[in-house]
Motif scaffolding. Sequence first.
Motif: not given
Length: 483
Positions: A267-268, A271
Motif C-alpha cells: 500500500h505504501d 503512492t
Amino acid sequence: MKASFNSLRVIGPALVLVALVVGAGTVWLWSKSTSNWRAHGAAAYDAGITLYYALQNNTTAPQGVTITPLSDADQSYATDGSFRKIADTPPAPRITIVPISADPANRITGEAVLMAILSPDLTYSLADLPHRDGQTAAETMGAITRKMASLCSDPFVVIKMGDNTWNHVDGDAVWGCGAAPADHRILAALLGIVATGTLMTIALNLPASFLSFATQLQHRRRVGGPTRYTPHGPQELQSIITAVNSYLEVEREQLAGRAAVLSGVSHDLGTPATRLRLRAALIQDGALRNKFETDIDSMTGIIESVLSYTHAEIGAEDPRKLSLTSLLDAIVANYQDVGRPVILRKSNDVLVQEGQSIFMSRQGYRIVSNDRDTIVYGRPVTLERAITNLIENALKYGRRATVSLEADARIATILIDDEGSDNSAAEIEDLLAPFQRGENTKTIDGHGLGLTIVATIAKLHGGTLTFEDTSSGLRARLTLQRG
C-alpha cells in the motif's frame, strides 16, 4: 513432579500389576478346579475298589454307595440281557456292557464281574481305560467308577459277580452329577481371554492416540484442518498437544504479521509508484521511459506475488463445497471471451472397482461418467488462482492450453497441457522453489513465484503438483483431495 492417574508412568505399572493379578487368579482357578476334579476321581476310584470287595466278600458298601438285589422279575430281565425292562431305569437309555475278567494271578480272590451301565444320554467308551500287566479286577472296577465320575450322567448300574445274583448299585453320591465339584476352568479361560483382550486394547490404544495425533498434525495445513487441537489421552500426550497449540499460535501470528507488513509495504509503495509513473511520463526519450515503467511494474509485481504467496500459506479464505467442473468452465470461458487459445476437453469416463457382495465372490466394476459435477471441499478463489497460474504458464511457454478434469471417489485431478513447450517435466519441477526461473524464461514476464503458489495451494487441499512430458509438450497435473 507428581504423576496423575492418566500418566503413562502410572498406566504402565498399573497394567503390569493388573496382568499379574489376573494371571495369578486365572492360574489359581484352573489349578483349584483341576485339583478338585483329581480328588473327585480318586474318591470314585477308591469307591470302585471298595465296591468290588464288598460284592465279593459280602461286606459293607463304600460310603455313598448302596447295593440292592434286583427283584425276581428284574433278575430274569437282567439274565436275558433285557436291561431296559428293569424297573426304575432311565427312559430309552444307552447301555454299556462292561465285562471285568477275574484276576489272572489268583482267580479265587478276584472273581469275574459283569456290569451294565444304563445312561440317559451317553455310551461309555472303554477303549481309553487304563490297563497294565497284573492289573486286578478291583482296580479295573475303580477305573470304571472314576470314568463315570468324570462324566455327568447319573447312570443306572446293575452288577453281577460270578454266578451270584444281579444287584442294583446306586452310587450317585459318589459318581453322579450332584457329587461333581464346581469346574471353574472354563471361567478361568474366559477370564484370561477377556482380561488379555482388555489389557491389549488399552496397551494398543495408548500408542494409537499418539499416532492419531501425529496423523492429524501431518495434515494440519489441509483445507478445513483445525487451528488448534483439543488435549486428550494420557497426560504426556496432552502436554505435547498443548505445546503444539502454543507453537501453531505463534506461527499464525508470525504469518499474519508478515502478511500485514507486506500489505502495508504494497500500500505504501502505491503512492511513490504513482509519482514515478507520472514523472516517467514526462521523459521525452521513449526507450528510457519504457525502461522506467517496466522497472516500476516489476517492483509492484514482485510485492503482489509475495503477498499472494503469504496469503496462500495462511489460508485466509474460508473453505466450502464447490463444483470444480463449474469453476473450470468459468475460467476457460473467461479466456475464450478475450480470444486466448484455451480449451476445455471433455473428461473420459472412469472405471471404478466395486466391493464384494453376498451374491458374488468377485469384485465387479462399473463405469462412472465424468459428465456429472465434481464436488470438492476447498477455497474457490485460491483454487482459481492456482488454475489460472498453470494456464498462464502453459500460454507463456506454449502455443495453447488444454484443460481437462479427472475424478474418482477420493481425488480430483486437473490436467493442463501446453503445446510446443521447450521445458521438460524434470526442469519444471526444479523450479517449484520460490524465485526460481529457468534459463529460457528470462525474456518472459514473471517473478518465479507462480508455481510455488500453486504447489502451496495443492498442499493446502491435500494434493500435489507434478509435471510430465507428453508428445506435444508438457502436462501439469494438479491433484486435490475431494473430502
